[in-house]
Design a protein around this motif. Sequence first.
Motif, PDB file in Angstrom:
ATOM      1  N   LYS A  38       2.597  22.032  -3.493  1.00  0.00           N
ATOM      2  CA  LYS A  38       1.145  22.167  -3.446  1.00  0.00           C
ATOM      3  C   LYS A  38       0.611  21.657  -2.116  1.00  0.00           C
ATOM      4  N   SER A  39      -0.269  22.417  -1.536  1.00  0.00           N
ATOM      5  CA  SER A  39      -0.914  21.969  -0.304  1.00  0.00           C
ATOM      6  C   SER A  39      -2.233  21.294  -0.648  1.00  0.00           C
ATOM      7  N   ILE A  40      -2.541  20.282   0.091  1.00  0.00           N
ATOM      8  CA  ILE A  40      -3.788  19.561  -0.128  1.00  0.00           C
ATOM      9  C   ILE A  40      -4.902  20.258   0.638  1.00  0.00           C
ATOM     10  N   LYS A  41      -5.859  20.793  -0.089  1.00  0.00           N
ATOM     11  CA  LYS A  41      -6.958  21.511   0.542  1.00  0.00           C
ATOM     12  C   LYS A  41      -8.027  20.538   1.002  1.00  0.00           C
ATOM     13  N   ASN A  42      -8.551  20.813   2.154  1.00  0.00           N
ATOM     14  CA  ASN A  42      -9.603  19.963   2.707  1.00  0.00           C
ATOM     15  C   ASN A  42     -10.957  20.474   2.206  1.00  0.00           C
ATOM     16  N   LEU A  43     -11.281  20.085   0.968  1.00  0.00           N
ATOM     17  CA  LEU A  43     -12.502  20.556   0.333  1.00  0.00           C
ATOM     18  C   LEU A  43     -13.547  19.454   0.300  1.00  0.00           C
TER      19      LEU A  43
ATOM     20  N   SER B 186     -10.660   1.684  -9.057  1.00  0.00           N
ATOM     21  CA  SER B 186     -10.147   0.579  -8.233  1.00  0.00           C
ATOM     22  C   SER B 186      -8.777   0.924  -7.658  1.00  0.00           C
ATOM     23  N   PHE B 187      -7.916   1.514  -8.478  1.00  0.00           N
ATOM     24  CA  PHE B 187      -6.550   1.846  -8.062  1.00  0.00           C
ATOM     25  C   PHE B 187      -6.540   2.885  -6.943  1.00  0.00           C
ATOM     26  N   VAL B 188      -7.273   3.977  -7.125  1.00  0.00           N
ATOM     27  CA  VAL B 188      -7.200   5.058  -6.130  1.00  0.00           C
ATOM     28  C   VAL B 188      -7.963   4.702  -4.854  1.00  0.00           C
ATOM     29  N   PHE B 189      -9.056   3.946  -4.957  1.00  0.00           N
ATOM     30  CA  PHE B 189      -9.744   3.524  -3.743  1.00  0.00           C
ATOM     31  C   PHE B 189      -8.887   2.555  -2.944  1.00  0.00           C
ATOM     32  N   TYR B 190      -8.158   1.689  -3.641  1.00  0.00           N
ATOM     33  CA  TYR B 190      -7.257   0.758  -2.956  1.00  0.00           C
ATOM     34  C   TYR B 190      -6.201   1.521  -2.157  1.00  0.00           C
ATOM     35  N   LEU B 191      -5.655   2.575  -2.752  1.00  0.00           N
ATOM     36  CA  LEU B 191      -4.625   3.363  -2.076  1.00  0.00           C
ATOM     37  C   LEU B 191      -5.210   4.376  -1.092  1.00  0.00           C
ATOM     38  N   GLY B 192      -6.520   4.575  -1.147  1.00  0.00           N
ATOM     39  CA  GLY B 192      -7.166   5.470  -0.193  1.00  0.00           C
ATOM     40  C   GLY B 192      -6.934   6.940  -0.440  1.00  0.00           C
ATOM     41  N   ASN B 193      -6.632   7.327  -1.669  1.00  0.00           N
ATOM     42  CA  ASN B 193      -6.380   8.750  -1.952  1.00  0.00           C
ATOM     43  C   ASN B 193      -7.353   9.298  -2.996  1.00  0.00           C
ATOM     44  N   PHE B 194      -8.581   8.828  -2.953  1.00  0.00           N
ATOM     45  CA  PHE B 194      -9.575   9.235  -3.957  1.00  0.00           C
ATOM     46  C   PHE B 194      -9.806  10.744  -3.940  1.00  0.00           C
ATOM     47  N   ARG B 195      -9.986  11.315  -2.752  1.00  0.00           N
ATOM     48  CA  ARG B 195     -10.263  12.748  -2.663  1.00  0.00           C
ATOM     49  C   ARG B 195      -9.085  13.570  -3.194  1.00  0.00           C
ATOM     50  N   GLN B 196      -7.895  13.139  -2.882  1.00  0.00           N
ATOM     51  CA  GLN B 196      -6.705  13.853  -3.337  1.00  0.00           C
ATOM     52  C   GLN B 196      -6.582  13.804  -4.865  1.00  0.00           C
ATOM     53  N   ILE B 197      -6.812  12.607  -5.442  1.00  0.00           N
ATOM     54  CA  ILE B 197      -6.725  12.472  -6.900  1.00  0.00           C
ATOM     55  C   ILE B 197      -7.831  13.273  -7.575  1.00  0.00           C
TER      56      ILE B 197
ATOM     57  N   GLN C 285       2.386   3.254   1.531  1.00  0.00           N
ATOM     58  CA  GLN C 285       3.553   3.982   2.038  1.00  0.00           C
ATOM     59  C   GLN C 285       4.557   4.335   0.939  1.00  0.00           C
ATOM     60  N   GLN C 286       4.392   3.756  -0.242  1.00  0.00           N
ATOM     61  CA  GLN C 286       5.362   3.968  -1.310  1.00  0.00           C
ATOM     62  C   GLN C 286       5.114   5.289  -2.033  1.00  0.00           C
TER      63      GLN C 286
ATOM     64  N   PHE D 235      -0.872   7.962 -15.345  1.00  0.00           N
ATOM     65  CA  PHE D 235       0.156   7.604 -14.370  1.00  0.00           C
ATOM     66  C   PHE D 235       1.267   8.652 -14.335  1.00  0.00           C
ATOM     67  N   TRP D 236       1.656   9.182 -15.491  1.00  0.00           N
ATOM     68  CA  TRP D 236       2.672  10.232 -15.513  1.00  0.00           C
ATOM     69  C   TRP D 236       2.170  11.475 -14.771  1.00  0.00           C
ATOM     70  N   GLY D 237       0.919  11.852 -14.993  1.00  0.00           N
ATOM     71  CA  GLY D 237       0.360  12.986 -14.271  1.00  0.00           C
ATOM     72  C   GLY D 237       0.253  12.720 -12.785  1.00  0.00           C
ATOM     73  N   TYR D 238      -0.105  11.498 -12.434  1.00  0.00           N
ATOM     74  CA  TYR D 238      -0.211  11.075 -11.040  1.00  0.00           C
ATOM     75  C   TYR D 238       1.140  11.196 -10.342  1.00  0.00           C
ATOM     76  N   VAL D 239       2.205  10.759 -11.022  1.00  0.00           N
ATOM     77  CA  VAL D 239       3.550  10.851 -10.446  1.00  0.00           C
ATOM     78  C   VAL D 239       3.990  12.304 -10.343  1.00  0.00           C
ATOM     79  N   GLU D 240       3.706  13.086 -11.382  1.00  0.00           N
ATOM     80  CA  GLU D 240       4.114  14.497 -11.360  1.00  0.00           C
ATOM     81  C   GLU D 240       3.461  15.237 -10.203  1.00  0.00           C
ATOM     82  N   GLU D 241       2.196  14.981  -9.946  1.00  0.00           N
ATOM     83  CA  GLU D 241       1.516  15.622  -8.817  1.00  0.00           C
ATOM     84  C   GLU D 241       2.105  15.164  -7.494  1.00  0.00           C
ATOM     85  N   GLY D 242       2.504  13.886  -7.427  1.00  0.00           N
ATOM     86  CA  GLY D 242       3.103  13.376  -6.202  1.00  0.00           C
ATOM     87  C   GLY D 242       4.448  13.999  -5.903  1.00  0.00           C
TER      88      GLY D 242
END
Length: 644
Positions: free
Chosen positions: A206-211, A255-266, A357-358, A194-201
């Motif tokens: 950093k730009s999110i690459k469409n890979l 479960s957490f990242v799929f719920y938020l819809g940011n699996f590819r980004q994570i 949105q948070q 979670f700390w790493g997740y927040v730090e990246e946020g």
Amino acid sequence: MENDTLGMTTLKIAKSLTQYWKSFEQHPKTTWRFSILGLFLICSIAFLWNLGNTGLVDETEPLFAEAARQMVRTGDWITPYFNGETRFDKPPLVYWLMAIGYQVLGVNEWAVRLPSALAAITLSVGCFLTLRYFGFFPSNLIADSRQKTRQLWLSAWIGGAIATLNPETLIWARQGVSDMLLSGCMGTALFCFFWGYVEEGRNTTKSIKNLSIFQLFLDFSLPNKWYLAFYILLGLAVLTKGPVGLVLPGFILISFVFYLGNFRQILQEIKPIVGGIIFTIIALPWYILVILRNGQTYIDSFFGYHNFERFTNVVNGHAAPWYFYFIVVLIGFMPWSIYLPLAIFRCQFWQRSFWRQQPRDHQLGLFAFFWFACIFIFFSISVTKLPSYVLPLMPAASILVALLSSEFILQQTSSISEIRTDKKRGILITGGFNLFFLVLLGIVCIFSPQFIGSDPAVINLPEVIEQSGLHLRAGIIWIITAVLIAWILRYPSQWHWLIGANLAGFIAFFVFLVNPAIFLIDQVRQLPLKQLSQQVSQVEKPQEELWMIGFRKPSVVYYSDRPAYFYTVLDFFKGIVEDQPIYHLFDSIQNRPNPSTIMIISRPKDIKRLGLQSQDYQIIDQKGRYLFIRVEKTILLDRVLNLS
């Protein structure tokens, strides 16, 4: 009139504490020092106080302790052994830590239990720090920075205290087994994620690459330091208890990242190839070495029996109904468990668009919900059920209750007046359940000697409890706490004291009941067996065998520091079958005639059931339930054969 006076007094105390807190706000370094000192004191009392001053508890603790000692003695740090046989129940990390403790502290109970205590302390600190920086629900009612800072401190203090002072954590933090170490490795891994997740946020540069997924898996760059720590701790979790150390965090995070819809980004952030290499370097080598040495036997025992079968079948008779963990969490997380339903409801996990949105540093409540729910669901599905299985969800439960409590306390004690009616109603209903639960708990404690079960290792356990008066002490503590909560509920302006009242009651319960009860149970249950086992080395003849009949108490092996044979009385009447006592006696008389005697630890009634009379054996000592005797092999064989 008296009630008005009490209300005014409480109001004055609240105002004084508010002024004191404002002075603290002006000196943040002092606040940090005060908080660290307070957390250290709470953890020291909860986890280290009298940690090694009682004997190891049968049946599980001595198994770990003796396996660790054999590693030190033999120099074999790959294959665990107990009583001359391989022990494949658990991976080696807990044995390694105990063995290191033996080399530093000596072979004693402190060294056995210290890894669990340190893991619990690490979890409490992790919970405190995570709440200190991210401990609030997104709310329009708490808007300015000063109010947010206050809530962060409140969340940290409440969460740190709750994560430390709950029955489930206290029990397993003071046991030399692998459960708390697993919870510590897994919990700190999730905190680091979670700390790493927040730090990246927060890293907006950093730009999110469409890979593509394939390109993401070919990214060999390093993740941030928190994600690196996450992979290291995951590897240690797998070295503590096997695949569950990876499966559970994986279930939670997916479960957490799929719920938020940011699996590819994570996936792009955590660098799975590099992380997987780090995880593999830590977790895999021991499994390769132990399989190379023990082959299919290890695979079938550990992966087959102790993992797959535990999930799909009932193992060792540990069956329970589907609602088992509702009861375990209710009792194991008391009294805070009463506030869990309201805390989960406050999380509003069903509002997916709101949470998406948070910003990430506002999502700790949602993260804790998935942490709690995934572990609860996973082990509810599992066929084999044990109370310790849900220990890893306790930090998440602590976070949820801390977030709820800190938000409500701040709203009541600040100038905020916009508290929704449904929230007030929820607190009132929950407080009512809190009151009812504590009254019921107090009554149960008072009358507990009447329905407490007997223990075959203790003489008249219900009478022992009744004579100690501990049941009355426990009942009085909880009923006084209930009276205090009833008084608080009469004054809505004072509801923010509910958590404090529960905390005071639990501390009193731990100090004045739990700690004395530990010594009482040790004195009547474990101490007699420990003392008899320690006498073995003083009275044994060269190569004389030690048998225990009627019980399997591994502490006999640990405290006698020698192998022992464990048999039930029925084993003597199964005929001349290999691995049974009659076969063993025949073989011993023919091939190992010297010495002609064996030592036996058993209960008098079990010795009598074997046909032995008082003139047939020499009594070495007797303590508690147990008789320590020496008997001629031929006499024992003759008496059993006559009965057969």
